[in-house]
Design an enzyme around this catalytic site. Structure first.
Site, PDB file in Angstrom:
ATOM      1  N   GLY A  46       0.837  -1.193   0.000  1.00  0.00           N
ATOM      2  CA  GLY A  46       0.000   0.000   0.000  1.00  0.00           C
ATOM      3  C   GLY A  46       0.874   1.244   0.000  1.00  0.00           C
ATOM      4  CD  GLN A  51       3.209   5.740   3.022  1.00  0.00           C
ATOM      5  OE1 GLN A  51       2.300   5.196   2.410  1.00  0.00           O
ATOM      6  NE2 GLN A  51       4.121   5.051   3.684  1.00  0.00           N
ATOM      7  CB  CYS A  99       4.867   1.891   7.886  1.00  0.00           C
ATOM      8  SG  CYS A  99       4.415   3.434   7.082  1.00  0.00           S
ATOM      9  CG  LEU A 100       6.657   1.040   1.941  1.00  0.00           C
ATOM     10  CD1 LEU A 100       6.031   1.374   0.595  1.00  0.00           C
ATOM     11  CD2 LEU A 100       7.844   0.097   1.766  1.00  0.00           C
ATOM     12  CG  HIS A 141      -0.921   0.993   7.365  1.00  0.00           C
ATOM     13  ND1 HIS A 141       0.024   0.528   8.255  1.00  0.00           N
ATOM     14  CD2 HIS A 141      -0.244   1.783   6.498  1.00  0.00           C
ATOM     15  CE1 HIS A 141       1.215   1.035   7.934  1.00  0.00           C
ATOM     16  NE2 HIS A 141       1.074   1.791   6.865  1.00  0.00           N
ATOM     17  CD  GLU A 142      -1.442   2.321   2.833  1.00  0.00           C
ATOM     18  OE1 GLU A 142      -0.923   3.444   2.886  1.00  0.00           O
ATOM     19  OE2 GLU A 142      -0.783   1.276   2.957  1.00  0.00           O
ATOM     20  CG  HIS A 145       0.128   6.681   5.822  1.00  0.00           C
ATOM     21  ND1 HIS A 145       1.266   7.087   6.487  1.00  0.00           N
ATOM     22  CD2 HIS A 145       0.311   5.369   5.553  1.00  0.00           C
ATOM     23  CE1 HIS A 145       2.100   6.051   6.607  1.00  0.00           C
ATOM     24  NE2 HIS A 145       1.538   4.987   6.056  1.00  0.00           N
TER      25      HIS A 145
HETATM   26  O1  GNR Z   1       3.950  -2.622   2.655  1.00  0.00           O
HETATM   27  C1  GNR Z   1       3.233  -2.495   3.655  1.00  0.00           C
HETATM   28  N1  GNR Z   1       2.889  -3.584   4.380  1.00  0.00           N
HETATM   29  C2  GNR Z   1       1.947  -3.574   5.377  1.00  0.00           C
HETATM   30  C3  GNR Z   1       1.871  -4.680   6.210  1.00  0.00           C
HETATM   31  C4  GNR Z   1       0.932  -4.732   7.210  1.00  0.00           C
HETATM   32  C5  GNR Z   1       0.040  -3.698   7.381  1.00  0.00           C
HETATM   33  C6  GNR Z   1       0.122  -2.578   6.568  1.00  0.00           C
HETATM   34  C7  GNR Z   1       1.055  -2.521   5.561  1.00  0.00           C
HETATM   35  S1  GNR Z   1       1.120  -1.136   4.526  1.00  0.00           S
HETATM   36  C8  GNR Z   1       2.797  -1.147   4.078  1.00  0.00           C
HETATM   37  C9  GNR Z   1       3.112  -0.080   3.053  1.00  0.00           C
HETATM   38  C10 GNR Z   1       2.871   1.283   3.691  1.00  0.00           C
HETATM   39  O2  GNR Z   1       3.622   1.813   4.453  1.00  0.00           O
HETATM   40  N2  GNR Z   1       1.749   1.878   3.406  1.00  0.00           N
HETATM   41  O3  GNR Z   1       1.462   3.063   3.967  1.00  0.00           O
HETATM   42 NI    NI Z   2       2.463   3.080   5.874  1.00  0.00          NI
END
Ligand code: GNR
Ligand code: NI
Length: 179
Positions: A46, A51, A99-100, A141-142, A145
């Site tokens: 995601g 980001q 999270c990246l 999660h997204e 952000h």
């Molecule tokens: O790559 C991602 N893996 C992930 C694993 C578990 C829960 C959420 C994620 S999202 C993350 C990429 C990211 O940072 N998206 O904002």
């Molecule tokens: Ni993230």
């Protein structure tokens, strides 16, 4: 198409509240294409626009594991614009998130198991769907952000500090490797 830089914590860019998308034009489609390319290259499942430094309410998701398929990756890109959670279950489930923007760090986060979401696609068309499983985890999660929230904000102070300490250590090792 281009790969864009991914901002990492503690960059204040990540704490902005993203603004609704109002215009569904070619510039938006170009941003979506860049975000997908950036997400695949990272790799991640995601990516929210903020980001890559663009604080608009847009996110992309592709749950296909890059390792799953030998050879040609099977791609299933999903685009969510101006997403809203209309309803969420009371029941929550744990998932080990990464999270990246918090590279190489993982921790268990509790979130509602099931949500009903409404969003727009790149053409501005509205969609509404009940979502569960990994897609529900990732979408929440997204969507965090878009409100300047990172998964580490859901942890206890102790656990968050542990993750940030490990992140600092990892970055130090990376810089030593690069030297
Ligand atoms: O790559 C991602 N893996 C992930 C694993 C578990 C829960 C959420 C994620 S999202 C993350 C990429 C990211 O940072 N998206 O904002
Ligand atoms: Ni993230």
């Amino acid at each position: 198409m281009a790969i864009r830089r991914i901002y990492e914590t503690p960059d204040p860019v990540l704490r902005q509240i993203s603004k609704p998308v109002a215009t569904f034009d070619d510039e938006l489609k170009a941003l979506v294409a860049d975000m997908l390319e950036t997400m695949y290259e990272a790799p991640g499942i995601g990516l929210a626009a903020v980001q890559v430094g663009v604080p608009v309410r847009l996110l992309v998701i592709d749950l296909q594991e890059p390792e799953e398929e030998g050879g040609e990756p099977v791609r299933d890109p999903r685009v969510f614009i101006n997403p809203q959670i209309l309803w969420h279950s009371d029941a929550e489930v744990p998932y080990t998130e990464g999270c990246l923007s918090v590279p190489e760090q993982y921790a268990e986060v509790m979130r509602p198991d099931k949500i009903r979401a409404r969003w727009q696609d790149v053409d501005g068309k509205s969609h509404e769907q009940e979502i569960d499983g990994l897609l529900a985890v990732c979408l929440q999660h997204e969507m965090d952000h878009l409100n300047g929230v990172l998964f580490i904000d859901h942890l206890s102070r102790l656990k968050r500090d542990m993750v940030l300490k490990k992140l600092a250590k990892w970055r130090k090792e990376q810089s030593l490797k690069a030297a």
